[in-house]
Design an enzyme around this catalytic site. Structure first.
Site: not given
Ligand code: DAT
Ligand code: MG
Length: 152
Positions: A11, A51, A114, A117, A128
């Site tokens: 990212k 997303y 974080n 991805h 994807e």
């Molecule tokens: P991942 O990236 O581990 O697959 P995810 O698909 O649940 O996680 O979410 C996608 C991204 O969205 C994640 O990397 C960071 C952001 N995100 C997820 N939950 C969040 C939250 N509660 N607050 C802020 N950003 C969040």
């Molecule tokens: Mg995810």
């Protein structure tokens, strides 16, 4: 063991912080094969599709703004069970819960920054990969040391 492909993206925070080499190294030394790589600034449309599953979440707008804010390094990695294995290398979504030794455990503090991805299932990986890459950008090749990583 099943050979799979997964979509991985560094990212904008990972790119800005100079972590590209550090992150690539973790997948390379594990033994996975890189079959596609490019740097791009994602369009809003691409980010919203990527997303899309989170479109009703309160963080969606901020997430799309963040992911389109600068260059992303998009990749496809291939290998036995690479989808779940890559998720382990990446670590939990919340960096505070990510184990030391994982990318997020070692390199991130905040859930919204974080650094990486990774696809979370075979269905997501297929979606994807075709979203981010043309099929002509995926390279078929055999590393010369392949016999030292996989049986038969
Ligand atoms: P991942 O990236 O581990 O697959 P995810 O698909 O649940 O996680 O979410 C996608 C991204 O969205 C994640 O990397 C960071 C952001 N995100 C997820 N939950 C969040 C939250 N509660 N607050 C802020 N950003 C969040
Ligand atoms: Mg995810």
């Amino acid at each position: 063991m099943s050979k799979e492909r997964t979509f991985i993206a560094i990212k904008p925070d990972g790119v800005q912080r100079g972590l590209i080499g550090e992150i690539l190294n973790r997948f390379e030394r594990k033994g996975f094969k890189l079959v596609a790589l490019k740097q791009l600034i994602p369009s809003k449309a691409l980010a919203e599709q990527h997303y899309g599953v989170h479109k009703d979440r309160p963080f969606f707008g901020g997430l799309v703004n963040f992911i389109t804010s600068g260059p992303v390094v998009a990749m496809v990695w291939e290998g036995d069970e690479v989808i779940s294995s890559a998720r382990k290398i990446i670590g939990s979504t919340k960096p505070v819960e990510a184990e030391p030794g994982t990318i997020r455990g070692d390199l991130a503090i905040n859930i919204g920054r974080n650094v990486i991805h990774g696809s979370d299932s075979p269905q997501t990986a297929e979606f994807e990969i075709q979203l981010w890459f043309q099929s002509s950008e995926l390279n078929e090749w055999t590393p010369t040391d392949q016999i030292w990583r996989v049986e038969n």
